[in-house]
Scaffold this motif. Structure first.
Motif, PDB file in Angstrom:
ATOM      1  N   LEU A 143     -20.275 -15.133   4.756  1.00 25.46           N
ATOM      2  CA  LEU A 143     -19.530 -14.132   3.998  1.00 25.46           C
ATOM      3  C   LEU A 143     -18.106 -14.115   4.527  1.00 25.46           C
ATOM      4  CD1 LEU A 143     -19.571 -11.831   1.898  1.00 25.46           C
ATOM      5  CD2 LEU A 143     -20.196 -10.285   3.762  1.00 25.46           C
ATOM      6  N   ALA A 144     -17.184 -14.593   3.705  1.00 26.25           N
ATOM      7  CA  ALA A 144     -15.796 -14.749   4.145  1.00 26.25           C
ATOM      8  C   ALA A 144     -15.066 -13.412   4.160  1.00 26.25           C
ATOM      9  CB  ALA A 144     -15.070 -15.733   3.234  1.00 26.25           C
ATOM     10  N   SER A 145     -14.093 -13.303   5.041  1.00 26.48           N
ATOM     11  CA  SER A 145     -13.244 -12.124   5.098  1.00 26.48           C
ATOM     12  C   SER A 145     -12.301 -12.119   3.904  1.00 26.48           C
ATOM     13  CB  SER A 145     -12.455 -12.103   6.398  1.00 26.48           C
ATOM     14  OG  SER A 145     -11.739 -10.891   6.519  1.00 26.48           O
ATOM     15  N   ARG A 146     -11.629 -11.009   3.713  1.00 27.29           N
ATOM     16  CA  ARG A 146     -10.729 -10.876   2.570  1.00 27.29           C
ATOM     17  C   ARG A 146      -9.710  -9.806   2.906  1.00 27.29           C
ATOM     18  NH1 ARG A 146     -12.918  -8.895  -3.354  1.00 27.29           N
ATOM     19  NH2 ARG A 146     -10.893  -8.596  -4.374  1.00 27.29           N
ATOM     20  N   SER A 147      -8.486 -10.024   2.491  1.00 22.14           N
ATOM     21  CA  SER A 147      -7.424  -9.066   2.758  1.00 22.14           C
ATOM     22  C   SER A 147      -7.337  -8.059   1.611  1.00 22.14           C
ATOM     23  CB  SER A 147      -6.088  -9.789   2.911  1.00 22.14           C
ATOM     24  OG  SER A 147      -5.031  -8.870   3.097  1.00 22.14           O
ATOM     25  N   PHE A 148      -7.375  -6.769   1.954  1.00 17.67           N
ATOM     26  CA  PHE A 148      -7.239  -5.710   0.963  1.00 17.67           C
ATOM     27  C   PHE A 148      -5.952  -4.934   1.234  1.00 17.67           C
ATOM     28  CE2 PHE A 148     -11.808  -6.475   1.275  1.00 17.67           C
ATOM     29  CZ  PHE A 148     -12.156  -6.616  -0.066  1.00 17.67           C
ATOM     30  N   ALA A 149      -5.317  -4.497   0.161  1.00 15.31           N
ATOM     31  CA  ALA A 149      -4.096  -3.706   0.301  1.00 15.31           C
ATOM     32  C   ALA A 149      -4.405  -2.378   0.979  1.00 15.31           C
ATOM     33  CB  ALA A 149      -3.482  -3.460  -1.081  1.00 15.31           C
ATOM     34  N   THR A 150      -3.405  -1.770   1.575  1.00 15.41           N
ATOM     35  CA  THR A 150      -3.566  -0.455   2.209  1.00 15.41           C
ATOM     36  C   THR A 150      -2.584   0.533   1.592  1.00 15.41           C
ATOM     37  OG1 THR A 150      -2.011  -1.027   3.971  1.00 15.41           O
ATOM     38  CG2 THR A 150      -4.359  -1.400   4.400  1.00 15.41           C
ATOM     39  N   GLN A 151      -2.992   1.788   1.561  1.00  8.89           N
ATOM     40  CA  GLN A 151      -2.142   2.868   1.082  1.00  8.89           C
ATOM     41  C   GLN A 151      -2.086   3.953   2.145  1.00  8.89           C
ATOM     42  OE1 GLN A 151      -4.161   4.057  -2.507  1.00  8.89           O
ATOM     43  NE2 GLN A 151      -2.916   2.732  -3.812  1.00  8.89           N
ATOM     44  N   ARG A 152      -0.984   4.667   2.184  1.00  7.62           N
ATOM     45  CA  ARG A 152      -0.845   5.803   3.094  1.00  7.62           C
ATOM     46  C   ARG A 152      -0.726   7.066   2.257  1.00  7.62           C
ATOM     47  NH1 ARG A 152       0.032   4.381   8.392  1.00  7.62           N
ATOM     48  NH2 ARG A 152       0.293   2.118   8.715  1.00  7.62           N
ATOM     49  N   ILE A 153      -1.704   7.946   2.419  1.00  7.01           N
ATOM     50  CA  ILE A 153      -1.806   9.151   1.606  1.00  7.01           C
ATOM     51  C   ILE A 153      -1.584  10.376   2.483  1.00  7.01           C
ATOM     52  CG2 ILE A 153      -3.294  10.492   0.074  1.00  7.01           C
ATOM     53  CD1 ILE A 153      -2.612   7.771  -1.065  1.00  7.01           C
ATOM     54  N   ARG A 154      -0.727  11.297   2.006  1.00  8.71           N
ATOM     55  CA  ARG A 154      -0.512  12.559   2.695  1.00  8.71           C
ATOM     56  C   ARG A 154      -1.209  13.663   1.907  1.00  8.71           C
ATOM     57  NH1 ARG A 154       0.537  13.900   7.691  1.00  8.71           N
ATOM     58  NH2 ARG A 154       1.845  12.019   7.716  1.00  8.71           N
ATOM     59  N   LEU A 155      -2.237  14.267   2.503  1.00 13.89           N
ATOM     60  CA  LEU A 155      -3.018  15.288   1.834  1.00 13.89           C
ATOM     61  C   LEU A 155      -2.593  16.677   2.298  1.00 13.89           C
ATOM     62  CD1 LEU A 155      -6.623  13.794   2.070  1.00 13.89           C
ATOM     63  CD2 LEU A 155      -5.087  13.755   0.101  1.00 13.89           C
ATOM     64  N   PRO A 156      -2.454  17.614   1.358  1.00 15.43           N
ATOM     65  CA  PRO A 156      -2.168  18.997   1.763  1.00 15.43           C
ATOM     66  C   PRO A 156      -3.393  19.621   2.410  1.00 15.43           C
ATOM     67  CG  PRO A 156      -2.492  18.862  -0.612  1.00 15.43           C
ATOM     68  CD  PRO A 156      -2.486  17.448  -0.101  1.00 15.43           C
ATOM     69  N   ALA A 157      -3.190  20.632   3.194  1.00 18.39           N
ATOM     70  CA  ALA A 157      -4.297  21.304   3.887  1.00 18.39           C
ATOM     71  C   ALA A 157      -5.329  21.804   2.883  1.00 18.39           C
ATOM     72  CB  ALA A 157      -3.762  22.471   4.706  1.00 18.39           C
ATOM     73  N   GLY A 158      -6.602  21.538   3.179  1.00 19.93           N
ATOM     74  CA  GLY A 158      -7.697  22.024   2.341  1.00 19.93           C
ATOM     75  C   GLY A 158      -8.092  21.118   1.208  1.00 19.93           C
ATOM     76  N   SER A 159      -7.327  20.065   0.941  1.00 18.50           N
ATOM     77  CA  SER A 159      -7.625  19.215  -0.211  1.00 18.50           C
ATOM     78  C   SER A 159      -8.814  18.301   0.044  1.00 18.50           C
ATOM     79  CB  SER A 159      -6.402  18.376  -0.580  1.00 18.50           C
ATOM     80  OG  SER A 159      -6.027  17.539   0.495  1.00 18.50           O
ATOM     81  N   GLY A 160      -9.232  18.143   1.287  1.00 15.49           N
ATOM     82  CA  GLY A 160     -10.355  17.259   1.585  1.00 15.49           C
ATOM     83  C   GLY A 160     -11.710  17.884   1.338  1.00 15.49           C
ATOM     84  N   SER A 161     -11.737  19.132   0.876  1.00 17.14           N
ATOM     85  CA  SER A 161     -13.022  19.826   0.696  1.00 17.14           C
ATOM     86  C   SER A 161     -13.474  19.870  -0.755  1.00 17.14           C
ATOM     87  CB  SER A 161     -12.922  21.252   1.241  1.00 17.14           C
ATOM     88  OG  SER A 161     -11.928  21.986   0.541  1.00 17.14           O
TER      89      SER A 161
END
Length: 276
Positions: A97-115
């Motif tokens: 199973l070969a490796s693969r490069s995936f793009a990355t993103q940087r996300i800034r979440l406001p407080a409480g949005s992860g719930s």
């Protein structure tokens, strides 16, 4: 899927069978198709096991069975060990199973949005992803479910507030399009999940889940409208809803996730190469 190779046959005293893997050089996110030929003598359906997880096989034609093995960006690249049990005997195969490069993103979440998300929503989606029905409904390559532009590709990894999300990858393809523009079913199947914001789908938004058979499932989320009901059978290309921005969404788009045995895999090979 292109690139199949016959691995060989195992010949115990009474039976022989051949195993064919495709693609021959899988990468992270690929679906590995394993076709087992000549295994019907005992009338026992072959089973393929990978790292202790069993995957069912389904009859293709005659004495040919196929099992689908999902891989994801969270897997460790390297040698996969496949144990095939068929025709009263077992054999062990390996594939890289070969490796693969995936793009990355940087996300800034406001407080409480992860719930965001309700127990009802998570339970319904989890139940949907466990569905495995024996009849196959897809034929050939899958259809693009929206004519919008691709705004986020499969497999994108993310940093949230500067911290890398180890268990996250973008589990589908996003198509940016105008609100209300048509969403079509990429293949035939049965509607197994309809979830609405009003029913507690606050993360996924308005959602449709389609069972294409044999553990292959599509999920469409963030919809503006839903044109089908649970239990409906839809055909490839049939309009099932409209693009929207419901749930956790920053703008109108369709998120299409394609799952194999509960794992979100890359839909692109299914669209352009297909699986027999």
């Amino acid at each position: 899927m292109a690139g199949a190779v016959a691995i060989g046959s195992w010949s115990p005293a009474a039976h022989a069978y051949e195993v064919t893997l495709s693609p021959t050089n899988p990468r992270l996110g690929d679906t590995i198709s394993i076709v087992i030929s000549g295994a019907s003598a005992t009338n026992i359906t072959p089973v393929v096991s990978v790292n202790g997880t069993d995957y069912p096989s389904f009859l293709l034609s005659g004495d040919r069975y196929r099992a689908l093995i999902p891989t994801s960006p969270l897997d460790t690249p390297g040698r996969l060990t496949l144990d095939v049990s068929a025709a009263g005997s077992s054999r062990r195969l390996t594939v890289n199973l070969a490796s693969r490069s995936f793009a990355t993103q940087r996300i800034r979440l406001p407080a409480g949005s992860g719930s965001l998300g309700t127990d009802h929503e998570f339970a319904r989606v989890a139940e949907f992803k466990r569905i495995v029905t024996p009849e196959r409904h897809w034929q050939g390559t899958l259809i693009r479910p929206s004519q919008g532009r691709v705004s986020t590709e499969f497999g994108v990894r993310r940093y949230y507030n500067g911290v890398f999300a180890e268990n996250y990858y973008h589990r589908g393809v996003d198509y940016a399009a105008a609100t209300g523009s048509p969403v079509v079913s990429p293949a035939a199947g049965t509607i197994r999940l309809v979830g609405r914001v009003a029913d507690g789908f606050e993360l996924h938004g308005n959602t449709i889940g389609i069972d294409h058979g044999q553990g292959v499932l599509s999920i469409m989320i963030h919809l503006s409208r839903i044109d089908v009901a649970e239990g409906d059978f839809v055909t490839a290309g049939q309009v099932i809803g409209g693009v929207g921005s419901t749930g956790a969404s920053t703008g109108p788009h369709l998120h299409w996730g394609l799952y194999v045995h509960g794992v979100a895999i890359d839909p692109v090979p299914w669209r352009f190469e297909g699986i027999e």
